[in-house]
Design an enzyme around this catalytic site. Structure first.
Site, PDB file in Angstrom:
ATOM      1  N   SER A  33       2.624   4.760   0.442  1.00 13.47           N
ATOM      2  CA  SER A  33       3.485   5.250  -0.633  1.00 13.47           C
ATOM      3  C   SER A  33       4.613   6.113  -0.070  1.00 13.47           C
ATOM      4  O   SER A  33       5.770   5.979  -0.493  1.00 13.47           O
ATOM      5  CB  SER A  33       2.651   6.083  -1.622  1.00 13.47           C
ATOM      6  OG  SER A  33       3.475   6.698  -2.588  1.00 13.47           O
ATOM      7  N   GLN A  41       6.809  14.844  -4.525  1.00 11.80           N
ATOM      8  CA  GLN A  41       6.376  16.122  -5.105  1.00 11.80           C
ATOM      9  C   GLN A  41       6.275  17.184  -4.014  1.00 11.80           C
ATOM     10  O   GLN A  41       5.677  16.953  -2.960  1.00 11.80           O
ATOM     11  CB  GLN A  41       5.024  15.979  -5.801  1.00 11.80           C
ATOM     12  CG  GLN A  41       4.596  17.260  -6.511  1.00 11.80           C
ATOM     13  CD  GLN A  41       3.374  17.031  -7.392  1.00 11.80           C
ATOM     14  OE1 GLN A  41       2.834  15.947  -7.433  1.00 11.80           O
ATOM     15  NE2 GLN A  41       2.945  18.068  -8.092  1.00 11.80           N
ATOM     16  N   GLY A  58      -1.071  20.797  -0.483  1.00  9.54           N
ATOM     17  CA  GLY A  58      -0.291  19.593  -0.188  1.00  9.54           C
ATOM     18  C   GLY A  58      -0.442  19.088   1.228  1.00  9.54           C
ATOM     19  O   GLY A  58       0.427  18.368   1.728  1.00  9.54           O
ATOM     20  N   GLU A  59      -1.564  19.429   1.875  1.00 11.16           N
ATOM     21  CA  GLU A  59      -1.710  19.018   3.278  1.00 11.16           C
ATOM     22  C   GLU A  59      -1.790  17.508   3.431  1.00 11.16           C
ATOM     23  O   GLU A  59      -1.315  16.957   4.426  1.00 11.16           O
ATOM     24  CB  GLU A  59      -2.958  19.661   3.896  1.00 11.16           C
ATOM     25  CG  GLU A  59      -3.089  19.373   5.389  1.00 11.16           C
ATOM     26  CD  GLU A  59      -4.221  20.112   6.066  1.00 11.16           C
ATOM     27  OE1 GLU A  59      -4.614  19.693   7.183  1.00 11.16           O
ATOM     28  OE2 GLU A  59      -4.715  21.090   5.483  1.00 11.16           O
ATOM     29  N   ARG A  60      -2.348  16.777   2.468  1.00 10.13           N
ATOM     30  CA  ARG A  60      -2.409  15.319   2.569  1.00 10.13           C
ATOM     31  C   ARG A  60      -1.008  14.718   2.603  1.00 10.13           C
ATOM     32  O   ARG A  60      -0.724  13.807   3.391  1.00 10.13           O
ATOM     33  CB  ARG A  60      -3.222  14.741   1.395  1.00 10.13           C
ATOM     34  CG  ARG A  60      -4.706  15.122   1.432  1.00 10.13           C
ATOM     35  CD  ARG A  60      -5.444  14.651   0.187  1.00 10.13           C
ATOM     36  NE  ARG A  60      -5.616  13.210   0.147  1.00 10.13           N
ATOM     37  CZ  ARG A  60      -4.978  12.387  -0.660  1.00 10.13           C
ATOM     38  NH1 ARG A  60      -4.107  12.860  -1.545  1.00 10.13           N
ATOM     39  NH2 ARG A  60      -5.210  11.089  -0.641  1.00 10.13           N
ATOM     40  N   ARG A  61      -0.118  15.230   1.747  1.00  9.06           N
ATOM     41  CA  ARG A  61       1.273  14.736   1.750  1.00  9.06           C
ATOM     42  C   ARG A  61       1.963  15.061   3.072  1.00  9.06           C
ATOM     43  O   ARG A  61       2.721  14.264   3.624  1.00  9.06           O
ATOM     44  CB  ARG A  61       2.038  15.366   0.574  1.00  9.06           C
ATOM     45  CG  ARG A  61       1.779  14.693  -0.768  1.00  9.06           C
ATOM     46  CD  ARG A  61       2.221  15.566  -1.927  1.00  9.06           C
ATOM     47  NE  ARG A  61       1.225  16.589  -2.229  1.00  9.06           N
ATOM     48  CZ  ARG A  61       1.481  17.691  -2.918  1.00  9.06           C
ATOM     49  NH1 ARG A  61       2.713  17.931  -3.353  1.00  9.06           N
ATOM     50  NH2 ARG A  61       0.522  18.554  -3.171  1.00  9.06           N
ATOM     51  N   ASN A  95      -6.131  21.660  -5.419  1.00  6.45           N
ATOM     52  CA  ASN A  95      -6.958  20.535  -4.983  1.00  6.45           C
ATOM     53  C   ASN A  95      -7.905  20.076  -6.075  1.00  6.45           C
ATOM     54  O   ASN A  95      -8.156  18.877  -6.233  1.00  6.45           O
ATOM     55  CB  ASN A  95      -7.749  20.932  -3.728  1.00  6.45           C
ATOM     56  CG  ASN A  95      -6.944  20.745  -2.448  1.00  6.45           C
ATOM     57  OD1 ASN A  95      -6.714  19.626  -2.009  1.00  6.45           O
ATOM     58  ND2 ASN A  95      -6.492  21.843  -1.862  1.00  6.45           N
ATOM     59  N   ARG A  98      -6.137  17.931  -8.563  1.00  6.56           N
ATOM     60  CA  ARG A  98      -5.824  16.597  -8.062  1.00  6.56           C
ATOM     61  C   ARG A  98      -7.071  15.715  -7.933  1.00  6.56           C
ATOM     62  O   ARG A  98      -6.963  14.550  -7.601  1.00  6.56           O
ATOM     63  CB  ARG A  98      -5.125  16.703  -6.699  1.00  6.56           C
ATOM     64  CG  ARG A  98      -3.726  17.250  -6.821  1.00  6.56           C
ATOM     65  CD  ARG A  98      -3.025  17.310  -5.486  1.00  6.56           C
ATOM     66  NE  ARG A  98      -1.659  17.722  -5.682  1.00  6.56           N
ATOM     67  CZ  ARG A  98      -0.668  16.906  -6.023  1.00  6.56           C
ATOM     68  NH1 ARG A  98      -0.907  15.623  -6.170  1.00  6.56           N
ATOM     69  NH2 ARG A  98       0.548  17.352  -6.200  1.00  6.56           N
TER      70      ARG A  98
END
Length: 563
Positions: A33, A41, A58-61, A95, A98
């Site tokens: 993605s 975001q 937002g560590e995954r992003r 988290n 989400r």
């Protein structure tokens, strides 16, 4: 402060993320993605040193952007000033909202939030937007072994399995887990519950009298269960009975410590972040004088463990306000550094080089300077008692000094506090002075004027003095303290150490107070002997120390003129 910015990925560092497991398939989908649309975001970061930032949420992003585009990619970010506690809370909530966060990760972060709430589970639930039941279940997971938590995070077992394993002592959990995972197909949670009920409550760990258990039909004795190889026999299969007796034993132990500490808590799984040993020395020491004062604080006390494997263990000398403790430690460290700074600039060795200050032990040379700064939070019972004493002291002062009385009376009117003058108290005082009887102390204005006019000057003078004095019981504490401070009232003239006050204190509070006013030193070796006795005997001993000057010895907890 909050700013929106675009920051290079390479200038951002991972933070205190409650999420420790990143599902590979989910990360692959996120990377696809990001490759297609970029990061849409903003992540949440907080500023760190040298123009760098730390991820709050937002560590995954950030990971996906770093892998796809590299360190030069500018990722949208919200920059917010947050301390460690605020960052933990923001990361956890983000988290949770989400979803897909491991329950064990939620448990670890929720335990930190609970610590910030001083063990108040209802407040922690409110902050997290959880029900109290959800919070309790998550915190119970903190009693799971590392292998059990990892199995849950990796989704090899279900949440219900982990919740059931949390009730087993840690030293047995891994063996039970191995048996669970070795079965041809993973049992349902309901099936596993039935199996565990046979072995989850070991009678050897019971903290209550087991006399009745010997012949009880719910004593597993030599019965064999699925996990009999992993856990020895001798278990209670009547959970409600075992748990009820355990709670009663914990409550009894808590009651037995009530005279020793201001606060006693029964600590359950997940509340380990609320346990903080009060230390004077070392890296986490608050300093000698502050430590002595802390022993009289309402947040000082002991914990009783309700954690499987540690049932009934008592952990003494704890501080239950982690935030306050951290500030006291920081203040002690700062004071030591401030005192060491001039020495670094002036102390020279024979070779002309600056001498290196000795490493701090936490037992500061600054202790004499910190004595007057030591602060604690007093218990509500002490606050209520001293407020009564302060009001009584003000009434006496005002009734005995006409000039001060007039000054305070006008001051009350100018500050909007004249409404606190009590007509009922004045009416009762008038009746007592004039030896008259009234069916009611509610007078019409003309009736009151006629009664006063018919009274002699001495009566009117006493009633005048009573105007301001009658307000002493009604004005707010803040206003009361302002007046007492302005009049420079010496509380030592109106109060001295007494039985009523001492009986409000726990043993730890009594010891801190005696150390403060010099009574501990005056008693010498007899102090420890006295403190080992019952509360009534302690009080009697403390109030009968020959040659000790009780007059004028007002402890900090009774004073109004402190910062």
């Amino acid at each position: 402060m909050q700013l929106q910015a675009s920051i290079k990925v390479g200038n951002i560092l991972p933070g205190r993320n409650p999420r420790g497991y990143f599902d590979p398939s989910e990360m692959t989908a996120l990377e696809d993605s990001v490759k297609s649309k970029g990061v849409l975001q903003a992540i949440l970061v907080r500023p760190r040193d040298a123009g760098r930032y730390e991820i709050v949420a937002g560590e995954r992003r950030w990971r996906a952007a770093k892998k796809v585009f590299g360190d030069e990619y500018e990722i949208p970010a919200l920059v917010r000033d947050l301390d460690d506690g605020e960052a933990d809370e923001a990361a956890l909530i983000e988290n949770i909202q989400r979803a897909d966060m491991s329950p064990t990760e939620e448990a670890e972060a929720a335990a930190k939030i609970l610590g910030r709430c001083q063990g108040d589970r209802d407040e922690a639930s409110r902050r997290l937007g959880w029900s109290r039941t959800t919070l309790d279940k998550r915190l119970a997971l903190m009693n799971c072994s590392e292998r059990v938590r990892r199995a849950l995070s990796e989704r090899r077992i279900q949440l219900g399995h982990a919740e059931l394993l949390a009730a087993v002592t840690r030293d047995k959990q891994d063996a039970v887990l191995e048996k669970l995972l070795s079965q041809a197909s993973l049992p349902t949670v309901a099936q596993f519950r039935g199996q565990l009920e046979q072995i989850s409550r070991a009678l050897s760990s019971a903290i209550f009298d087991k006399g009745e258990c010997t012949s009880c039909s719910h004593n597993s004795g030599n019965q064999q269960a699925l996990f009999g190889e992993a856990i020895a026999a001798g278990h209670c299969t009547h959970g409600a009975c075992f748990d009820g007796k355990t709670e009663a034993a914990l409550d009894a132990k808590k009651a037995s410590l009530a005279d020793d500490y201001p606060t006693i808590r029964i600590v359950r799984p997940g509340e380990n972040f609320t346990l903080l040993r009060l230390l004077a020395e070392g890296d986490t020491g608050v300093g000698d004088e502050q430590a002595k004062a802390c022993r009289a604080c309402k947040n000082f006390g002991a914990a009783i463990s309700a954690v499987p494997g540690k049932l009934g263990n008592v952990y003494p000398d704890l501080c239950f306000d982690a935030s306050c403790n951290a500030k006291k430690v920081a203040a002690r460290i700062k004071l030591e550094k401030d005192k060491a700074t001039p020495a670094e600039g002036s102390a020279k060795t024979a070779s002309g080089k600056s001498a290196t200050p000795a490493k701090s032990s936490g037992k500061a040379a600054s202790q004499p300077d910190t004595k007057s700064d030591a602060k604690v939070q007093d218990s509500q019972r002490v606050k209520d008692y001293r407020l009564t004493v302060w009001r009584k002291a003000l009434r006496r002062e005002l009734m005995g000094n006409r000039d001060n009385n007039l000054t305070v009376l006008i001051a009350l009117a100018l500050s909007g506090n004249a409404r606190h003058i009590s007509d009922t108290k004045l009416g009762k005082a008038f009746a007592a002075i004039t030896k008259q009887e009234f069916t009611s102390f509610v007078f019409k204005a003309d009736e009151a004027a006629r009664l006063v006019a018919q009274s002699d000057e001495a009566v009117r003078d006493k009633l005048f003095l009573g105007l301001a004095a009658s307000a002493a019981d009604g004005i707010e504490e803040k206003t009361l303290v302002q007046i007492l401070t302005y009049l420079e009232i010496d509380l030592g003239r109106h109060w001295k150490l007494c039985e009523e006050f001492l009986k409000l204190l726990t043993k730890s509070e009594i010891e801190a107070m005696c150390d403060e006013i010099g009574l501990k030193v005056a008693m010498g070796g007899t102090f420890a002997k006295a403190m080992s006795g019952k509360k009534d005997d302690i009080v009697k001993a403390l109030l009968n120390v020959a040659a000790f000057p009780y007059e004028g010895k007002v402890p900090r907890s009774m004073r109004f003129n402190i910062a």
